[in-house]
Design an enzyme around this catalytic site. Structure first.
Site, PDB file in Angstrom:
ATOM      1  N   ASP A   1       0.833  -1.208   0.000  1.00  0.00           N
ATOM      2  CA  ASP A   1       0.000   0.000   0.000  1.00  0.00           C
ATOM      3  C   ASP A   1       0.860   1.248   0.000  1.00  0.00           C
ATOM      4  OD1 ASP A   1      -2.073  -1.650   0.107  1.00  0.00           O
ATOM      5  OD2 ASP A   1      -2.845  -1.011   2.066  1.00  0.00           O
TER       6      ASP A   1
ATOM      7  N   GLU B   1       3.965   1.626  -0.998  1.00  0.00           N
ATOM      8  CA  GLU B   1       4.669   1.797  -2.262  1.00  0.00           C
ATOM      9  C   GLU B   1       3.696   2.329  -3.316  1.00  0.00           C
ATOM     10  OE1 GLU B   1       7.699   1.636  -2.535  1.00  0.00           O
ATOM     11  OE2 GLU B   1       8.167   1.424  -4.654  1.00  0.00           O
TER      12      GLU B   1
ATOM     13  N   ASP C   1       0.983   4.105  -2.857  1.00  0.00           N
ATOM     14  CA  ASP C   1       0.689   5.515  -2.584  1.00  0.00           C
ATOM     15  C   ASP C   1       1.854   6.399  -3.024  1.00  0.00           C
ATOM     16  OD1 ASP C   1      -1.840   5.315  -1.620  1.00  0.00           O
ATOM     17  OD2 ASP C   1      -1.251   5.110   0.486  1.00  0.00           O
TER      18      ASP C   1
ATOM     19  N   GLU D   1     -15.400  10.684   9.300  1.00  0.00           N
ATOM     20  CA  GLU D   1     -15.778   9.259   9.295  1.00  0.00           C
ATOM     21  C   GLU D   1     -14.535   8.401   9.123  1.00  0.00           C
ATOM     22  OE1 GLU D   1     -18.530   8.680   6.054  1.00  0.00           O
ATOM     23  OE2 GLU D   1     -19.519  10.591   6.452  1.00  0.00           O
TER      24      GLU D   1
ATOM     25  N   LYS E   1     -12.171   5.849   7.620  1.00  0.00           N
ATOM     26  CA  LYS E   1     -12.108   5.318   6.255  1.00  0.00           C
ATOM     27  C   LYS E   1     -11.901   3.812   6.362  1.00  0.00           C
ATOM     28  CE  LYS E   1     -10.007   6.231   1.762  1.00  0.00           C
ATOM     29  NZ  LYS E   1      -9.631   4.904   1.352  1.00  0.00           N
TER      30      LYS E   1
ATOM     31  N   ASP F   1     -11.241   0.119   5.545  1.00  0.00           N
ATOM     32  CA  ASP F   1     -10.370  -0.474   4.535  1.00  0.00           C
ATOM     33  C   ASP F   1     -10.983  -1.766   4.004  1.00  0.00           C
ATOM     34  OD1 ASP F   1      -8.251  -0.727   2.901  1.00  0.00           O
ATOM     35  OD2 ASP F   1      -6.783  -1.221   4.457  1.00  0.00           O
TER      36      ASP F   1
ATOM     37  N   GLU G   1     -19.159   0.206   2.475  1.00  0.00           N
ATOM     38  CA  GLU G   1     -17.963  -0.617   2.399  1.00  0.00           C
ATOM     39  C   GLU G   1     -18.253  -2.025   2.915  1.00  0.00           C
ATOM     40  OE1 GLU G   1     -15.694   1.339   1.155  1.00  0.00           O
ATOM     41  OE2 GLU G   1     -13.741   0.402   1.492  1.00  0.00           O
TER      42      GLU G   1
ATOM     43  N   TYR H   1     -22.348   4.510   4.068  1.00  0.00           N
ATOM     44  CA  TYR H   1     -21.929   5.887   4.307  1.00  0.00           C
ATOM     45  C   TYR H   1     -22.320   6.904   3.253  1.00  0.00           C
ATOM     46  CZ  TYR H   1     -17.949   3.927   1.686  1.00  0.00           C
ATOM     47  OH  TYR H   1     -17.175   3.274   0.783  1.00  0.00           O
TER      48      TYR H   1
ATOM     49  N   LYS I   1      -5.187  10.108   5.007  1.00  0.00           N
ATOM     50  CA  LYS I   1      -4.690   8.742   5.213  1.00  0.00           C
ATOM     51  C   LYS I   1      -3.725   8.667   6.394  1.00  0.00           C
ATOM     52  CE  LYS I   1      -4.879   5.792   1.896  1.00  0.00           C
ATOM     53  NZ  LYS I   1      -4.743   5.580   0.536  1.00  0.00           N
TER      54      LYS I   1
ATOM     55  N   CYS J   1      11.406 -33.073  12.874  1.00  0.00           N
ATOM     56  CA  CYS J   1      10.996 -32.111  13.893  1.00  0.00           C
ATOM     57  C   CYS J   1      12.244 -31.482  14.524  1.00  0.00           C
ATOM     58  CB  CYS J   1      10.171 -32.832  14.951  1.00  0.00           C
ATOM     59  SG  CYS J   1       9.818 -31.800  16.384  1.00  0.00           S
TER      60      CYS J   1
ATOM     61  N   CYS K   1      12.289 -32.766  18.462  1.00  0.00           N
ATOM     62  CA  CYS K   1      12.532 -34.146  18.895  1.00  0.00           C
ATOM     63  C   CYS K   1      13.173 -35.016  17.821  1.00  0.00           C
ATOM     64  CB  CYS K   1      11.235 -34.786  19.382  1.00  0.00           C
ATOM     65  SG  CYS K   1      10.099 -35.200  18.051  1.00  0.00           S
TER      66      CYS K   1
ATOM     67  N   CYS L   1       4.999 -33.003  13.024  1.00  0.00           N
ATOM     68  CA  CYS L   1       5.914 -33.909  13.705  1.00  0.00           C
ATOM     69  C   CYS L   1       5.140 -35.164  14.067  1.00  0.00           C
ATOM     70  CB  CYS L   1       6.426 -33.219  14.968  1.00  0.00           C
ATOM     71  SG  CYS L   1       7.128 -34.345  16.175  1.00  0.00           S
TER      72      CYS L   1
ATOM     73  N   CYS M   1       7.173 -36.021  21.816  1.00  0.00           N
ATOM     74  CA  CYS M   1       7.890 -34.810  21.403  1.00  0.00           C
ATOM     75  C   CYS M   1       7.701 -33.762  22.494  1.00  0.00           C
ATOM     76  CB  CYS M   1       7.333 -34.296  20.083  1.00  0.00           C
ATOM     77  SG  CYS M   1       7.929 -32.642  19.661  1.00  0.00           S
TER      78      CYS M   1
END
Ligand code: IVH
Length: 691
Positions: free
Chosen positions: A40, A42, A44, A121, A123, A125, A179, A231, A319, A413, A416, A431, A437
């Protein structure tokens, strides 16, 4: 990266082309496959850079520029819906200074110096939907798509119980927009389940919501837990409201969920306060929010302000700084759980992500490591959403050391040394050591004494581990014989063989006595807790309760399981064949039966009687607990409320009947007051339950 002011026209054109391609690729990955290609933060960053370059070289703006696209093109497979009113997007800002500039621009546009009311309000996601009602009946729903054309998700949206299908006193035509989201808890549960089943792991609740809603088969949508907040509106034949605030009142009367944190702000200072408040409560909200939306409250003013190309002039999204960060994987460790599942965990170079220091991230399972090609030494983007366990979003391949090697998932494992095998249709490697174990044995005891099981407070994880390694506790049944086996007394020189708890470092007479009291007070246990405590694979508290309700006694259940009689079990709504197989297998293990028998000699498992009191004042009511109670633990209070027929919820909404407030109550109590929900203190609650 070059400063935009230093770019030549040719360089700018090249970069705009690159940005258009990169962001289109990301949009496709996100909208078509519900999996992110760019983080996100990157995304933006690229979006802002694209806008800045375009601002300097307006004539280079491309036809396919990301600034001209609202969202994504429609995924094939769904029929298309053309929005009668386009579903627009919001402009983004990242600082309070930019918010102030926005407010100034609104005032300038309206040529006023007076303060203007704004609705603030959260936001949400998730992903936006539009639901159309004709003559009060729900007829169609669509996703946003590219803003003009979306996908028909009528049947999918119908599976969300919060969506009213009929509404009273509504305009003849009414489109409600909002949303769709997945709560953090439901996202967690879905990923956990998918990890076990080798299915897709979603990077965040929003992708999970998108993946769940945009299923061609609405039956799959129905299995996923999705929620909504409404909304805004699209087409309406008669607009009955004059402000955003009034609109929320209508929404509530029609039965749409609206966000309890929507607040009316009269000036910049109110707006700033609401932003700060939402930042503070963000991680404790049960769903993800990625910012705050401010909307001019008056519709008359909204209409005067109108729209820019793709965004309204009367609203903006503020944001939050992204809760993502770049760090290095120092090591990949394998944890072994109670059921033997090998879970990979990344040890990270500690880093501050949205105010919390993160030093580990879950890598889910073997396939996830392979899919993302995660290696020790990699530089990765990690993400933290609220209280969700941090995850690795992507590997920055360019930063990979040249001597890096692919991570090899162990086939034995790490604790053990037993073989760790992966069944054909499972994503998880386990395992095979069973309770021999140490990791599994310790985890199973920790589970046995945990809050929803025997709830023995004196036996914390560290103590269980120590006791296990010292041979004091080898299995759960040993808990109830410690006192018998303890040689006791202060005689530090006694040479008698056995346990001498009082002699252990940090333990005195008093603490040993406390431990015995804690253990002895749990010698009688309810059937659901006992079944849950056994730690049978796939049997959580809810399943244990179903079993208890249907079998009534432990003997009855155990008898069926030992004899592999699963008909009754499978007939229970909520219990499937795979779960039944795990239960039967558990009771075929001689070792398990031996421990159960030893336990039953020490403790009493109560038969289950459905005691819910349907005449109590709490019957049918939804209650929420907050803060610390003095007279009983939270679990006990919850159980008590449930036994009186109440539904216990985790967060306050307008459907909450009572909030029970203990000491140091936080935002839930404030929210309750805001919503006009009745708040009881501990004494009032005690009185209510004693009636
Ligand atoms: S209003 C014309 N209100 O944010 C205004 N949007 O970037 C339309 N969103 O597509 C949107 N919470 O998916 C609005 N309280 C809220 C919102 C909200 C989340 C999302 C929505 C929209 C996107 C805009």
């Amino acid at each position: 990266m070059k400063d935009i002011n230093d770019l030549t026209e040719e360089e700018a054109a090249q970069e705009l082309e690159y940005l258009a391609k990169e962001m289109a690729k990301s949009d496709d990955a996100y909208y078509q496959n519900d999996a992110p290609y760019l983080s996100d933060a990157e995304y933006d960053r690229l979006k802002q850079r694209n806008l800045a370059i375009e601002a300097r070289f307006p004539k280079l703006i491309r036809q396919d520029s990301p600034s001209r696209r609202v969202g994504a093109t429609v995924k094939s497979g769904f029929s298309k819906v053309t929005h009668r009113f386009p579903m627009l997007s919001l402009g983004d800002v990242f600082s309070i200074k930019e918010v102030e500039d926005f407010i100034l621009s609104v005032k300038r546009f309206l040529n006023t110096s007076e303060d203007i009311d704004f609705m603030s309000e959260p936001k949400i996601d998730g992903l936006s939907f539009s639901a159309r009602y004709e003559n009060g009946r729900f007829v169609q729903a669509a996703t946003r798509g590219d803003g003009t054309t979306g996908e028909d998700i009528t049947e999918n949206l119908k599976t969300i119980k919060q969506l009213p299908l009929e509404i009273k006193n509504a305009p003849q035509i009414l489109e409600i927009r909002g949303e769709v989201y997945m709560s953090k808890a439901d996202f967690f549960a879905l990923n956990e389940k998918n990890a076990l089943e080798g299915k897709k792991i979603f990077a965040n609740p929003r992708n999970a919501a998108a993946g769940s809603l945009r299923q061609l088969d609405p039956k799959i949508t129905a299995q996923r837990k999705l929620s909504i907040f409404a909304y805004t509106w699209g087409e309406v034949s008669e607009r009955l409201w004059n402000s955003q605030q009034e609109f929320f009142n209508y929404l509530q009367n029609w039965g749409f969920p609206t966000n309890p944190n929507n607040t009316l702000c009269h000036n910049v200072s109110d707006i700033e306060k609401s932003f700060q408040h939402l930042m503070e409560i963000r991680s404790s909200l049960p769903y993800d929010i990625d910012g705050v939306v401010y909307k001019v409250n008056s519709i008359a003013l909204q209409e005067r302000l109108g729209f820019l190309t793709r965004t309204p002039r009367w609203a903006i999204a503020h944001k939050f700084p992204a809760e993502q960060a770049l760090t290095k994987i120092n090591n990949i460790r394998i944890q072994v759980g109670r059921t033997g599942a090998l879970t990979p965990v990344a040890d990270l170079e500690p880093i501050n992500v949205g105010g919390v220091i993160v030093s580990h991230a879950t890598l889910h399972n073997e396939d996830e490591i392979k899919r993302k090609d995660i290696r020790i030494g990699d530089t990765v983007i990690i993400q933290r959403a609220g209280d969700v366990i941090p995850q690795v979003v992507e590997v920055i391949k360019e930063k990979r050391p040249s001597d890096s090697v692919e991570f090899k998932f162990p086939t034995t494992c790490p604790i053990c040394g037993s073989h760790a095998i992966r069944e054909e249709d499972e994503a998880v490697r386990r395992c095979t050591g069973g309770l021999s174990c140490p990791a599994q044995a310790v985890e199973s005891i920790i589970h046995f004494v945990s809050k929803d099981a025997f709830d023995i407070a004196g036996l914390g994880e560290k103590i269980v581990e120590d006791f296990y390694h010292e041979g004091i506790l080898k299995n759960p049944a040993d808990i109830f014989t410690i006192q018998q086996r303890n040689i006791g007394g202060d005689d530090l020189f006694s040479s008698q063989q056995g346990i001498h708890l009082e002699r252990k470092e940090g333990w005195g007479k008093k603490s040993v006595e406390n431990l015995f009291n804690a253990i002895n007070s749990k010698r009688t246990i309810s059937l659901p807790r006992f079944i849950y405590a056994l730690g049978i694979r796939q049997v959580g508290s809810a399943t244990a309760l179903l079993i208890a309700k249907n079998y009534g006694s432990f003997n009855h259940f155990m008898h069926d399981m030992i004899n592999k009689e699963t008909a009754k079990l499978i007939s229970i709504d909520g219990i499937g064949a795979a779960m039944a197989t795990d239960m039967v297998e558990f009771f075929q293990e001689e070792h398990n039966i031996r421990i159960i028998n030893q336990l039953l000699q020490q403790i009493k498992v109560e038969d289950f009687v459905d005691t819910a009191d349907y005449n109590s004042p709490l019957s049918g009511k939804t209650v929420v607990f907050t803060g610390t109670l003095e007279k009983m633990t939270r679990s006990e209070a919850k159980a008590k409320a449930q036994s009186l027929g109440a539904k216990v919820a985790g967060s306050v909404s307008k459907n909450t009947d009572f909030v029970i407030q203990g000491a140091d109550a936080g935002s839930k109590a404030t929210k309750a007051t805001e919503l006009g929900v009745k708040v009881l203190n501990e004494a009032e609650f005690m009185e209510l339950i004693s009636q």
